[in-house]
Design a protein around this motif. Structure first.
Motif, PDB file in Angstrom:
ATOM      1  N   ASN A   5       0.806  -1.229   0.000  1.00 45.15           N
ATOM      2  CA  ASN A   5       0.000   0.000   0.000  1.00 45.15           C
ATOM      3  C   ASN A   5       0.836   1.274   0.000  1.00 45.15           C
ATOM      4  O   ASN A   5       0.327   2.363  -0.234  1.00 45.15           O
ATOM      5  N   ILE A   6       2.144   1.151   0.320  1.00 48.92           N
ATOM      6  CA  ILE A   6       2.989   2.352   0.417  1.00 48.92           C
ATOM      7  C   ILE A   6       3.352   2.851  -0.980  1.00 48.92           C
ATOM      8  O   ILE A   6       3.910   2.124  -1.790  1.00 48.92           O
ATOM      9  N   ARG A   7       2.974   4.105  -1.248  1.00 54.13           N
ATOM     10  CA  ARG A   7       3.348   4.712  -2.527  1.00 54.13           C
ATOM     11  C   ARG A   7       4.319   5.875  -2.338  1.00 54.13           C
ATOM     12  O   ARG A   7       4.945   6.336  -3.296  1.00 54.13           O
ATOM     13  N   ALA A   8       4.391   6.378  -1.096  1.00 59.48           N
ATOM     14  CA  ALA A   8       5.290   7.504  -0.815  1.00 59.48           C
ATOM     15  C   ALA A   8       5.884   7.327   0.584  1.00 59.48           C
ATOM     16  O   ALA A   8       5.258   6.727   1.461  1.00 59.48           O
ATOM     17  N   VAL A   9       7.091   7.846   0.755  1.00 62.37           N
ATOM     18  CA  VAL A   9       7.748   7.793   2.069  1.00 62.37           C
ATOM     19  C   VAL A   9       8.292   9.182   2.369  1.00 62.37           C
ATOM     20  O   VAL A   9       8.928   9.812   1.512  1.00 62.37           O
ATOM     21  N   TYR A  10       8.006   9.661   3.583  1.00 60.45           N
ATOM     22  CA  TYR A  10       8.443  11.011   3.976  1.00 60.45           C
ATOM     23  C   TYR A  10       9.385  10.900   5.179  1.00 60.45           C
ATOM     24  O   TYR A  10       9.069  10.227   6.164  1.00 60.45           O
ATOM     25  N   PHE A  11      10.547  11.549   5.090  1.00 60.90           N
ATOM     26  CA  PHE A  11      11.570  11.490   6.143  1.00 60.90           C
ATOM     27  C   PHE A  11      11.631  12.808   6.906  1.00 60.90           C
ATOM     28  O   PHE A  11      11.875  13.859   6.307  1.00 60.90           O
ATOM     29  N   GLY A  18      22.278   7.271   8.529  1.00 66.80           N
ATOM     30  CA  GLY A  18      21.406   6.094   8.593  1.00 66.80           C
ATOM     31  C   GLY A  18      20.103   6.308   7.841  1.00 66.80           C
ATOM     32  O   GLY A  18      19.611   5.408   7.143  1.00 66.80           O
ATOM     33  N   MET A  19      19.517   7.502   7.978  1.00 62.17           N
ATOM     34  CA  MET A  19      18.251   7.814   7.292  1.00 62.17           C
ATOM     35  C   MET A  19      18.443   7.793   5.776  1.00 62.17           C
ATOM     36  O   MET A  19      17.591   7.305   5.028  1.00 62.17           O
ATOM     37  N   SER A  20      19.582   8.335   5.325  1.00 62.30           N
ATOM     38  CA  SER A  20      19.795   8.442   3.871  1.00 62.30           C
ATOM     39  C   SER A  20      19.886   7.059   3.216  1.00 62.30           C
ATOM     40  O   SER A  20      19.472   6.873   2.075  1.00 62.30           O
ATOM     41  N   ALA A  21      20.419   6.063   3.952  1.00 59.33           N
ATOM     42  CA  ALA A  21      20.501   4.704   3.397  1.00 59.33           C
ATOM     43  C   ALA A  21      19.103   4.147   3.139  1.00 59.33           C
ATOM     44  O   ALA A  21      18.840   3.522   2.109  1.00 59.33           O
ATOM     45  N   ILE A  22      18.179   4.390   4.085  1.00 60.49           N
ATOM     46  CA  ILE A  22      16.801   3.895   3.907  1.00 60.49           C
ATOM     47  C   ILE A  22      16.092   4.674   2.804  1.00 60.49           C
ATOM     48  O   ILE A  22      15.330   4.105   2.019  1.00 60.49           O
ATOM     49  N   ALA A  23      16.366   5.989   2.727  1.00 57.23           N
ATOM     50  CA  ALA A  23      15.782   6.798   1.649  1.00 57.23           C
ATOM     51  C   ALA A  23      16.187   6.225   0.291  1.00 57.23           C
ATOM     52  O   ALA A  23      15.359   6.073  -0.615  1.00 57.23           O
ATOM     53  N   ARG A  24      17.458   5.827   0.174  1.00 59.08           N
ATOM     54  CA  ARG A  24      17.947   5.277  -1.098  1.00 59.08           C
ATOM     55  C   ARG A  24      17.253   3.952  -1.423  1.00 59.08           C
ATOM     56  O   ARG A  24      16.976   3.657  -2.583  1.00 59.08           O
ATOM     57  N   TYR A  25      16.974   3.173  -0.398  1.00 58.44           N
ATOM     58  CA  TYR A  25      16.264   1.898  -0.591  1.00 58.44           C
ATOM     59  C   TYR A  25      14.902   2.152  -1.245  1.00 58.44           C
ATOM     60  O   TYR A  25      14.522   1.493  -2.214  1.00 58.44           O
ATOM     61  N   PHE A  26      14.159   3.144  -0.717  1.00 60.79           N
ATOM     62  CA  PHE A  26      12.819   3.423  -1.256  1.00 60.79           C
ATOM     63  C   PHE A  26      12.875   4.130  -2.621  1.00 60.79           C
ATOM     64  O   PHE A  26      12.005   3.908  -3.470  1.00 60.79           O
ATOM     65  N   ILE A  27      13.916   4.958  -2.839  1.00 57.60           N
ATOM     66  CA  ILE A  27      14.086   5.585  -4.160  1.00 57.60           C
ATOM     67  C   ILE A  27      14.263   4.486  -5.210  1.00 57.60           C
ATOM     68  O   ILE A  27      13.634   4.502  -6.274  1.00 57.60           O
ATOM     69  N   LYS A  28      15.147   3.499  -4.889  1.00 58.92           N
ATOM     70  CA  LYS A  28      15.412   2.401  -5.829  1.00 58.92           C
ATOM     71  C   LYS A  28      14.155   1.575  -6.089  1.00 58.92           C
ATOM     72  O   LYS A  28      14.004   0.967  -7.143  1.00 58.92           O
ATOM     73  N   ARG A  29      13.255   1.529  -5.102  1.00 56.38           N
ATOM     74  CA  ARG A  29      12.012   0.761  -5.276  1.00 56.38           C
ATOM     75  C   ARG A  29      10.955   1.543  -6.071  1.00 56.38           C
ATOM     76  O   ARG A  29       9.847   1.058  -6.272  1.00 56.38           O
ATOM     77  N   GLY A  30      11.309   2.781  -6.485  1.00 53.26           N
ATOM     78  CA  GLY A  30      10.416   3.544  -7.369  1.00 53.26           C
ATOM     79  C   GLY A  30       9.310   4.310  -6.661  1.00 53.26           C
ATOM     80  O   GLY A  30       8.336   4.720  -7.288  1.00 53.26           O
ATOM     81  N   LEU A  31       9.423   4.501  -5.330  1.00 50.78           N
ATOM     82  CA  LEU A  31       8.393   5.251  -4.596  1.00 50.78           C
ATOM     83  C   LEU A  31       8.697   6.748  -4.635  1.00 50.78           C
ATOM     84  O   LEU A  31       9.823   7.159  -4.930  1.00 50.78           O
TER      85      LEU A  31
END
Length: 457
Positions: A5-11, A18-31
């Motif tokens: 259900n997740i289409r967007a992620v806000y940090f 540490g936060m930037s690594a997770i941001a990159r994970y979601f960017i790569k997943r196309g969100l």
């Protein structure tokens, strides 16, 4: 919230390592990935280039449209963000799912095989080493690291592998969200006493962490630790150290700036391991990293290749100049045991040379609790230059200054206290043989200028 259900992620607090690594994970997943941070940095500029939408003023109107739907946007925040932050309050008031960074990593350890590295110090190097060994092997891995890997120029690796390497952070008890498949514990020297209060509470937190390792998995623990683990049935236990334990080194050769050793292992011993980053402390970090990779199935040749080609981590024993006339490096060491290991390693490498450290203490509470230990560790060196304390998240404490460390340095150490603002002038007006900048604060921002000044000399 279901992952589908997740289409967007806000940090909220986008620019931390540490936060930037997770941001990159979601960017790569196309969100759609967006967020707030206080100030632009090299890291936030890089994230923007990779597709993240970041703004630098606390402003609800700046939250992008895709991140305003509570049924499809996950909000991730760092404990460093104050509770009264306007945007965080708006997300709370509007029923968004809000998770700490550690909770998100915890979810990933339930979906994949988490290879976690915990400990007061050594965890960034050990996890980055393990990630590099695994990533270049036939097994591959994902990784969320606490520093920028020099092999990959990032703190994040994405692959189709079932394995995920994670640095398990004890700050704020964050590592209690994880469910490791395997874990290394490198050290448990008390730290973060502003949060834990006592050494006993700190050790208890690590003991609880060991209960979270999944049956079928393994604990690889340094054999000199004070803590007692508490493992579920079906979790294997191994210990390691430099020259003893289930995993250890023998036949260590340190010569001509290189380090080679034999890896002793109950699974398969491996001869002639060459350290790609030849620093004495990395022998022990390498033993732990190889033990975890070998337990996952890496071959002897994959271990050899991974260790030989490991390039290190930014700010971890990071050489900037290395000539016969001058050596200059920076190191993130900020706990007395880390400083001790760093000083000992540099003394082993440069036995007969004059070694100068410029040290910026990190946190008033840590300085108050450990000023004697800091002084003892730094007293291994010939010259110590102290700057004022870097406060990070803290307010000043009366009577706690760098003078406490200065007054406890051993006789014979050439010692000085200067303002951080005067560091460049100090470097300009003095000659050095081996110079190291130590600390986790913002003194590291000056390293490029220091490098330039030394090269001009």
């Amino acid at each position: 919230m279901e992952a589908k259900n997740i289409r967007a992620v806000y940090f909220v607090g986008a620019g931390g390592i540490g936060m930037s690594a997770i941001a990159r994970y979601f960017i790569k997943r196309g969100l759609v990935v967006a967020g707030y941070d206080k100030t632009p940095t090299e890291l936030t500029r890089q994230l923007e280039k990779e597709g993240m939408l970041i703004h630098y003023e606390e402003n609800i109107d700046s939250i992008p449209h895709a991140c305003r739907q509570s049924n499809s946007c996950l909000v991730i925040y760092t404990p460093a963000i104050p509770e009264e932050h306007q945007e965080l309050q708006w997300f709370r008031a509007n029923g968004f799912e809000i998770q700490k960074r550690a909770q998100v990593l915890g979810t990933l350890t339930r979906q994949m095989k988490g290879l976690c590295v915990a400990g007061t110090h050594g965890k960034t190097t050990t996890s980055t080493m393990c990630a590099h060994i695994m990533h270049q092997s036939s097994l591959d891995c994902n990784a969320f690291l606490g520093g920028i890997s020099k092999n990959y120029g990032t703190n994040y690796i994405l692959s189709d592998s079932d394995y995920v390497v994670i640095e398990a952070d004890e700050f704020d008890r964050s590592f209690h969200w994880l469910r490791p498949w395997m874990s290394v514990i490198t050290s448990t020297d008390p730290d973060h006493l502003d949060i834990y209060g006592t050494k006993e509470a700190y050790l208890e937190s690590f003991r609880h962490y060991t209960t979270l390792i999944q049956p079928g998995g393994a604990l690889i623990i340094h054999r000199d630790l004070e803590m007692k683990e508490n493992l579920q049935e079906g979790v294997r236990r191994y210990d390691y150290a430099l020259t003893e334990g289930d995993f250890h080194a023998e036949n260590i050769r340190i010569e001509n700036g290189g380090i080679t050793f034999d890896f002793v292992s109950p699974i398969e011993p491996v001869k002639d391991i060459v350290l790609g980053q030849p620093i004495p402390i990395n022998i022990e970090n390498g033993i732990a990293a190889m033990a975890m990779a070998q337990l996952c199935g890496c071959t002897a040749e994959e271990l050899r290749y991974g260790m030989r080609t490991y390039g290190g981590v930014d700010r971890r024993f990071d050489f900037k100049i290395k000539t016969s006339q001058l050596v200059f490096l920076s190191d993130y060491a900020h706990h007395p045991k880390e400083i001790y290991q760093s000083a000992r390693s540099i003394r082993e490498l440069y036995k007969d040379r004059r070694i100068t450290a410029i040290f910026q203490p990190h946190l008033y509470t840590r300085t108050r609790d450990f000023y004697r230990e800091f002084a003892e560790a730094l007293s291994q060196l010939d010259e110590v230059v102290l700057t004022e304390i870097y406060p990070a998240r803290e307010q000043p404490i009366e009577g706690v200054t760098s003078q406490l460390i200065y007054d406890n340095l051993k006789p014979g150490v050439d010692k000085h206290i200067i303002h951080k603002a005067d560091v460049l002038d100090y470097v300009r007006s003095h000659d050095f043989d081996v110079l190291i900048v130590l600390g986790a604060g913002d003194l590291d921002n000056m390293v490029p200028q220091i490098t330039k000044l030394l090269q001009q000399k």
